[in-house]
Scaffold this motif. Structure first.
Motif, PDB file in Angstrom:
ATOM      1  N   ASP A 175      23.346 122.004  58.063  1.00  0.00           N
ATOM      2  CA  ASP A 175      22.754 121.395  59.249  1.00  0.00           C
ATOM      3  C   ASP A 175      22.291 122.427  60.266  1.00  0.00           C
ATOM      4  O   ASP A 175      21.269 122.246  60.920  1.00  0.00           O
ATOM      5  CB  ASP A 175      23.744 120.433  59.904  1.00  0.00           C
ATOM      6  N   SER A 176      23.027 123.526  60.406  1.00  0.00           N
ATOM      7  CA  SER A 176      22.625 124.547  61.375  1.00  0.00           C
ATOM      8  C   SER A 176      21.338 125.247  60.910  1.00  0.00           C
ATOM      9  O   SER A 176      20.475 125.571  61.731  1.00  0.00           O
ATOM     10  CB  SER A 176      23.742 125.559  61.596  1.00  0.00           C
ATOM     11  N   GLY A 177      21.205 125.476  59.624  1.00  0.00           N
ATOM     12  CA  GLY A 177      19.974 126.066  59.099  1.00  0.00           C
ATOM     13  C   GLY A 177      18.793 125.123  59.268  1.00  0.00           C
ATOM     14  O   GLY A 177      17.687 125.558  59.602  1.00  0.00           O
ATOM     15  N   ALA A 178      19.022 123.820  59.050  1.00  0.00           N
ATOM     16  CA  ALA A 178      17.959 122.833  59.226  1.00  0.00           C
ATOM     17  C   ALA A 178      17.538 122.772  60.691  1.00  0.00           C
ATOM     18  O   ALA A 178      16.347 122.667  60.997  1.00  0.00           O
ATOM     19  CB  ALA A 178      18.421 121.465  58.744  1.00  0.00           C
ATOM     20  N   SER A 179      18.501 122.877  61.598  1.00  0.00           N
ATOM     21  CA  SER A 179      18.192 122.882  63.022  1.00  0.00           C
ATOM     22  C   SER A 179      17.356 124.112  63.392  1.00  0.00           C
ATOM     23  O   SER A 179      16.397 124.016  64.158  1.00  0.00           O
ATOM     24  CB  SER A 179      19.481 122.854  63.839  1.00  0.00           C
ATOM     25  N   ALA A 180      17.714 125.259  62.844  1.00  0.00           N
ATOM     26  CA  ALA A 180      16.942 126.483  63.090  1.00  0.00           C
ATOM     27  C   ALA A 180      15.524 126.344  62.526  1.00  0.00           C
ATOM     28  O   ALA A 180      14.549 126.802  63.151  1.00  0.00           O
ATOM     29  CB  ALA A 180      17.641 127.683  62.477  1.00  0.00           C
ATOM     30  N   SER A 181      15.391 125.715  61.376  1.00  0.00           N
ATOM     31  CA  SER A 181      14.061 125.508  60.786  1.00  0.00           C
ATOM     32  C   SER A 181      13.227 124.572  61.653  1.00  0.00           C
ATOM     33  O   SER A 181      12.022 124.774  61.813  1.00  0.00           O
ATOM     34  CB  SER A 181      14.189 124.937  59.375  1.00  0.00           C
ATOM     35  N   LEU A 182      13.861 123.538  62.218  1.00  0.00           N
ATOM     36  CA  LEU A 182      13.129 122.627  63.110  1.00  0.00           C
ATOM     37  C   LEU A 182      12.652 123.357  64.364  1.00  0.00           C
ATOM     38  O   LEU A 182      11.550 123.123  64.848  1.00  0.00           O
ATOM     39  CB  LEU A 182      14.002 121.434  63.490  1.00  0.00           C
ATOM     40  N   LYS A 183      13.485 124.254  64.884  1.00  0.00           N
ATOM     41  CA  LYS A 183      13.070 125.052  66.046  1.00  0.00           C
ATOM     42  C   LYS A 183      11.889 125.955  65.686  1.00  0.00           C
ATOM     43  O   LYS A 183      10.969 126.143  66.491  1.00  0.00           O
ATOM     44  CB  LYS A 183      14.241 125.869  66.572  1.00  0.00           C
ATOM     45  N   ALA A 184      11.902 126.502  64.474  1.00  0.00           N
ATOM     46  CA  ALA A 184      10.779 127.322  64.020  1.00  0.00           C
ATOM     47  C   ALA A 184       9.514 126.472  63.898  1.00  0.00           C
ATOM     48  O   ALA A 184       8.421 126.915  64.281  1.00  0.00           O
ATOM     49  CB  ALA A 184      11.111 127.989  62.691  1.00  0.00           C
ATOM     50  N   ILE A 185       9.665 125.256  63.396  1.00  0.00           N
ATOM     51  CA  ILE A 185       8.517 124.347  63.288  1.00  0.00           C
ATOM     52  C   ILE A 185       7.954 124.075  64.676  1.00  0.00           C
ATOM     53  O   ILE A 185       6.734 124.083  64.873  1.00  0.00           O
ATOM     54  CB  ILE A 185       8.917 123.040  62.577  1.00  0.00           C
ATOM     55  N   GLN A 186       8.832 123.855  65.649  1.00  0.00           N
ATOM     56  CA  GLN A 186       8.372 123.620  67.022  1.00  0.00           C
ATOM     57  C   GLN A 186       7.627 124.839  67.563  1.00  0.00           C
ATOM     58  O   GLN A 186       6.585 124.702  68.208  1.00  0.00           O
ATOM     59  CB  GLN A 186       9.558 123.289  67.929  1.00  0.00           C
ATOM     60  N   ARG A 187       8.146 126.016  67.288  1.00  0.00           N
ATOM     61  CA  ARG A 187       7.515 127.252  67.757  1.00  0.00           C
ATOM     62  C   ARG A 187       6.124 127.425  67.137  1.00  0.00           C
ATOM     63  O   ARG A 187       5.153 127.738  67.828  1.00  0.00           O
ATOM     64  CB  ARG A 187       8.425 128.444  67.416  1.00  0.00           C
ATOM     65  N   TYR A 188       6.019 127.199  65.826  1.00  0.00           N
ATOM     66  CA  TYR A 188       4.730 127.347  65.152  1.00  0.00           C
ATOM     67  C   TYR A 188       3.742 126.261  65.591  1.00  0.00           C
ATOM     68  O   TYR A 188       2.542 126.518  65.719  1.00  0.00           O
ATOM     69  CB  TYR A 188       4.890 127.318  63.639  1.00  0.00           C
ATOM     70  N   THR A 189       4.260 125.058  65.816  1.00  0.00           N
ATOM     71  CA  THR A 189       3.400 123.966  66.272  1.00  0.00           C
ATOM     72  C   THR A 189       2.830 124.289  67.650  1.00  0.00           C
ATOM     73  O   THR A 189       1.659 124.017  67.928  1.00  0.00           O
ATOM     74  CB  THR A 189       4.184 122.636  66.293  1.00  0.00           C
ATOM     75  N   GLU A 190       3.659 124.885  68.493  1.00  0.00           N
ATOM     76  CA  GLU A 190       3.181 125.301  69.813  1.00  0.00           C
ATOM     77  C   GLU A 190       2.066 126.340  69.683  1.00  0.00           C
ATOM     78  O   GLU A 190       1.061 126.285  70.394  1.00  0.00           O
ATOM     79  CB  GLU A 190       4.341 125.888  70.617  1.00  0.00           C
ATOM     80  N   LYS A 191       2.221 127.265  68.742  1.00  0.00           N
ATOM     81  CA  LYS A 191       1.187 128.276  68.522  1.00  0.00           C
ATOM     82  C   LYS A 191      -0.099 127.636  68.018  1.00  0.00           C
ATOM     83  O   LYS A 191      -1.199 128.050  68.395  1.00  0.00           O
ATOM     84  CB  LYS A 191       1.674 129.339  67.539  1.00  0.00           C
ATOM     85  N   ILE A 192       0.025 126.633  67.173  1.00  0.00           N
ATOM     86  CA  ILE A 192      -1.162 125.921  66.682  1.00  0.00           C
ATOM     87  C   ILE A 192      -1.888 125.284  67.861  1.00  0.00           C
ATOM     88  O   ILE A 192      -3.108 125.367  67.971  1.00  0.00           O
ATOM     89  CB  ILE A 192      -0.787 124.855  65.639  1.00  0.00           C
ATOM     90  N   GLY A 193      -1.120 124.651  68.752  1.00  0.00           N
ATOM     91  CA  GLY A 193      -1.717 124.006  69.923  1.00  0.00           C
ATOM     92  C   GLY A 193      -2.501 124.975  70.792  1.00  0.00           C
ATOM     93  O   GLY A 193      -3.527 124.621  71.359  1.00  0.00           O
ATOM     94  N   ARG A 194      -2.019 126.213  70.882  1.00  0.00           N
ATOM     95  CA  ARG A 194      -2.717 127.219  71.681  1.00  0.00           C
ATOM     96  C   ARG A 194      -3.941 127.771  70.955  1.00  0.00           C
ATOM     97  O   ARG A 194      -4.872 128.260  71.592  1.00  0.00           O
ATOM     98  CB  ARG A 194      -1.772 128.376  72.010  1.00  0.00           C
ATOM     99  N   GLU A 195      -3.938 127.744  69.632  1.00  0.00           N
ATOM    100  CA  GLU A 195      -5.007 128.369  68.848  1.00  0.00           C
ATOM    101  C   GLU A 195      -6.102 127.403  68.404  1.00  0.00           C
ATOM    102  O   GLU A 195      -7.038 127.812  67.739  1.00  0.00           O
ATOM    103  CB  GLU A 195      -4.416 129.041  67.594  1.00  0.00           C
ATOM    104  N   ILE A 196      -5.974 126.137  68.761  1.00  0.00           N
ATOM    105  CA  ILE A 196      -6.985 125.165  68.324  1.00  0.00           C
ATOM    106  C   ILE A 196      -8.298 125.431  69.049  1.00  0.00           C
ATOM    107  O   ILE A 196      -8.360 125.449  70.271  1.00  0.00           O
ATOM    108  CB  ILE A 196      -6.536 123.719  68.604  1.00  0.00           C
ATOM    109  N   THR A 197      -9.309 125.684  68.276  1.00  0.00           N
ATOM    110  CA  THR A 197     -10.673 125.791  68.793  1.00  0.00           C
ATOM    111  C   THR A 197     -11.576 125.046  67.827  1.00  0.00           C
ATOM    112  O   THR A 197     -11.216 124.815  66.669  1.00  0.00           O
ATOM    113  CB  THR A 197     -11.161 127.249  68.883  1.00  0.00           C
ATOM    114  N   ASP A 198     -12.738 124.666  68.300  1.00  0.00           N
ATOM    115  CA  ASP A 198     -13.660 123.984  67.400  1.00  0.00           C
ATOM    116  C   ASP A 198     -14.327 124.957  66.439  1.00  0.00           C
ATOM    117  O   ASP A 198     -15.087 124.560  65.584  1.00  0.00           O
ATOM    118  CB  ASP A 198     -14.698 123.161  68.169  1.00  0.00           C
TER     119      ASP A 198
END
Length: 149
Positions: free
Chosen positions: A71-94
């Motif tokens: 469960d702790s590893g899964a939680s860390a992976s979810l935090k990584a997903i959140q971090r990468y998703t945030e980066k995607i949000g900043r990098e979205i361009t047309d």
């Protein structure tokens, strides 16, 4: 007519094997690290797709960790997903490359995380929900950028 029927049956029998061959290859820790480094050093046009691929792979990793009872590893992976998703949000361009593919990948990954959330413990539900909410917002931004083109 029999020939066509034989070909159709053969295609249907081999179809699940083709999908299984694509899903059997789940990246290990070293491949994830290499993909992360590649995404960080990629051009802004390519970063969106590479981070979406990384989110998809991390969702698979989260599933593996939940299956193993980590469960702790899964939680860390979810935090990584959140971090990468945030980066995607900043990098979205047309002008991003493969933006539609990245958007589809994010939608499928969100669906996968919803499935994983159903089997997760009650204490992990809030983290899954916040991750899914963030992914939904970024996916909406991606969809707007796709239709803006």
């Amino acid at each position: 007519m029999r020939f066509v029927l034989v070909i159709a049956v053969a295609a249907l029998v081999s179809l699940p094997q083709a999908f299984a061959a694509n899903t059997d290859k789940i990246p290990d820790e070293q491949e994830l690290t290499a993909l992360e480094a590649r995404a960080e050093h990629a051009t802004p046009k390519e970063q969106c797709y590479l981070y979406a691929k990384l989110v998809q792979d991390m969702a698979d990793e989260t599933g593996r960790q939940l299956d193993a009872g980590n469960d702790s590893g899964a939680s860390a992976s979810l935090k990584a997903i959140q971090r990468y998703t945030e980066k995607i949000g900043r990098e979205i361009t047309d002008h991003a490359r493969k933006l539609k593919d990245a958007q589809i990948m994010m939608r499928r990954t969100a669906f996968r995380l919803q499935e994983l959330m159903r089997g997760a413990s009650v204490s992990d539900q809030a983290e899954f929900q916040s991750t899914l909410k963030q992914m939904d917002q970024v996916q909406s931004q991606m969809m707007l950028a796709v239709f803006k083109k």
